[in-house]
Design an enzyme around this catalytic site. Structure first.
Site, short mmCIF file in Angstrom:
data_model
loop_
_atom_site.label_atom_id
_atom_site.label_comp_id
_atom_site.label_asym_id
_atom_site.label_seq_id
_atom_site.Cartn_x
_atom_site.Cartn_y
_atom_site.Cartn_z
N SER A 91 0.82 -1.22 0.00
CA SER A 91 0.00 0.00 0.00
C SER A 91 0.84 1.26 0.00
O SER A 91 0.32 2.36 -0.19
CB SER A 91 -0.89 0.01 1.24
OG SER A 91 -0.06 0.05 2.40
N GLY A 110 2.55 1.80 2.78
CA GLY A 110 2.63 2.02 4.23
C GLY A 110 3.73 1.18 4.85
O GLY A 110 4.32 0.31 4.20
N VAL A 111 3.99 1.42 6.14
CA VAL A 111 5.09 0.73 6.82
C VAL A 111 4.79 -0.76 7.02
O VAL A 111 5.70 -1.60 6.94
CB VAL A 111 5.43 1.43 8.16
CG1 VAL A 111 4.31 1.28 9.18
CG2 VAL A 111 6.75 0.92 8.73
N ASP A 112 3.53 -1.12 7.26
CA ASP A 112 3.21 -2.52 7.54
C ASP A 112 3.50 -3.43 6.35
O ASP A 112 4.20 -4.44 6.49
CB ASP A 112 1.73 -2.66 7.96
CG ASP A 112 1.44 -2.01 9.30
OD1 ASP A 112 2.37 -1.92 10.12
OD2 ASP A 112 0.30 -1.59 9.52
N SER A 113 2.97 -3.08 5.18
CA SER A 113 3.21 -3.94 4.02
C SER A 113 4.68 -3.89 3.58
O SER A 113 5.21 -4.86 3.05
CB SER A 113 2.27 -3.58 2.86
OG SER A 113 2.37 -2.22 2.51
N MET A 161 -2.04 -2.11 -5.44
CA MET A 161 -3.42 -2.16 -5.95
C MET A 161 -4.00 -0.75 -6.03
O MET A 161 -4.08 -0.06 -5.01
CB MET A 161 -4.30 -2.98 -5.01
CG MET A 161 -4.05 -4.45 -5.05
SD MET A 161 -5.06 -5.31 -3.82
CE MET A 161 -3.84 -5.62 -2.56
N CYS A 182 -14.08 -5.10 0.98
CA CYS A 182 -12.86 -4.94 0.19
C CYS A 182 -11.96 -6.16 0.35
O CYS A 182 -11.40 -6.68 -0.63
CB CYS A 182 -12.12 -3.68 0.61
SG CYS A 182 -10.58 -3.44 -0.29
N GLY A 189 -0.07 -6.96 4.70
CA GLY A 189 0.44 -6.45 5.96
C GLY A 189 -0.58 -6.46 7.08
O GLY A 189 -0.45 -5.73 8.05
N CYS A 218 -10.66 3.87 3.16
CA CYS A 218 -9.57 4.12 2.21
C CYS A 218 -9.93 5.12 1.12
O CYS A 218 -9.12 5.98 0.77
CB CYS A 218 -9.08 2.81 1.60
SG CYS A 218 -10.37 1.86 0.78
#
Length: 371
Positions: free
Chosen positions: A15, A17-20, A39, A104, A128, A200
């Site tokens: 995404s 972001g830090v998690d993914s 995506m 989603c 993530g 989102c």
């Protein structure tokens, strides 16, 4: 025979972001053949003409280059509009409060994206999310993430055996501070990026402004169930059961809350007091049931349930009405159970599945004022 990691292709949804980013890093470090996929689900150009998706994709590119994995962007805007956003608008139109994140995950991240990944030769997809998959007793089980504060199984409750058999959650055993630390140590571009919050496709925009672009607001009367008019509302879709802010009712005494909706007459029902009896229900009919194991445990069983994301577990008895419907009997009355939201069932750390809240009862009487 199981494949070795370097023979196993994992396509990870990224995404920006830090998690993914850290999830991708961990998979790469574990020796998997990793491909990053961004995506694009929504055309989200803001008022200043800046497309946040472009910024996020640039972060994905930078992280993938740092980790040393190939990356692609895939456009799922049409599927997202058809399967998620249309549902979102339909629910608001019906006076309910939808949960687009659940839809989603069901229709895009673990269906359209999964199908795309398999076409790329993937053995697994990864995300993530804070959740865990375990194979026990001949079936795949979905367990809560170790980080109680971040666990996302509530939003993943509709995943099936087929989907879980192809899914990896690299962050499931980790806590958020560890993930930030790992990103920092690896020098990832997203290490200090703040977490995204909210729905989102709305992002940082004002919810009312966004929704009014798609559904015409219909202002109406705000009154108590006994008919005492307290003011005007801006449109039923802007209010959810148990909401306090934005009512604009002054005066002395306890604060006022939205307690119900009359769609036919376009009335928002309000009343005073956080613990007002009107806000409590002890029985729920829920539909669109999905079980992680693809079947219910028994015709009737005890477990715990969450009726919204940020909520303690509640002890309940679940009765199977038919394959699409359950009746949920709560040990204690629960505040602000909201039609349209997800109810998710747990046995300890195991997520059993979930359903959509349809009707709410108190002491055997249906709460018609909920809309």
């Amino acid at each position: 025979m199981n494949k070795l990691p370097h023979e196993t292709r994992v396509v990870i949804g990224m995404s920006g972001g830090v998690d993914s980013s850290v999830a991708a890093l961990l998979l790469k470090e574990q020796g998997y053949d990793v491909i990053g996929i961004f995506m694009k689900n929504w055309d989200d150009t803001d008022e200043n003409g800046v497309c946040t998706a472009t910024e996020d994709y640039n972060d994905v590119i930078e992280v993938c280059n740092q980790i040393g994995i190939p990356y692609y962007a895939v456009n799922f805007e049409k599927q997202y509009w058809d399967k998620v956003f249309t549902y979102f608008l339909d629910e608001y139109r019906a006076g309910r409060t939808p949960n687009p994140d659940v839809m989603c995950n069901k229709e895009i991240k673990f269906k359209a994206f999964l199908e795309h990944a398999i076409a790329l030769g993937a053995d697994y997809v990864a995300t993530g999310h804070y959740a865990r998959v375990a194979y026990m007793d001949g079936e795949y089980k979905m367990l809560r993430g170790v980080d109680d504060n971040k666990d996302q199984t509530y939003f993943l409750n509709q995943l099936s055996q087929e989907q879980l058999s192809k899914t990896m959650f690299p962050l499931g055993e980790l806590k958020k501070p560890q993930i930030r630390e790992m990103a920092k140590e690896a020098g990832l571009a997203t290490a200090a990026k703040k977490d995204s919050t909210g729905i989102c496709f709305i992002g940082e925009r004002n919810f009312k402004d966004f929704l009014s672009n798609y559904l015409p607001a219909q202002p109406g009367v705000m009154q108590t169930l006994s008919g005492e008019v307290k003011g005007k509302h801006d449109g039923l879709m802007y209010y959810t059961i148990g909401q306090r802010h934005g009512l604009g009712i002054g005066g002395n005494g306890d604060p006022w809350f939205a307690v119900g909706k009359n769609l036919k007459e376009n009335i928002l029902y309000v009343d005073q007091g956080f613990h007002n009896e009107l806000l409590y229900g002890d029985e729920v009919i829920a539909t669109n049931v999905g079980w992680v194991s693809n079947k219910a445990k028994e015709k009737e069983f005890k477990c715990t349930a969450k009726f919204r994301y940020r909520q303690e577990d509640n002890k309940v008895t679940v009765q199977i009405v038919d394959e699409n419907t359950v009746r949920i009997l709560c040990d204690e009355p629960i505040r602000a159970i909201t039609p349209g939201q997800a109810v998710v069932f747990y046995d300890g750390d195991e997520c059993l599945g979930g359903a959509t809240i349809d009707e709410v009862y108190r002491s055997g009487k249906k709460l018609d004022y909920l809309g």
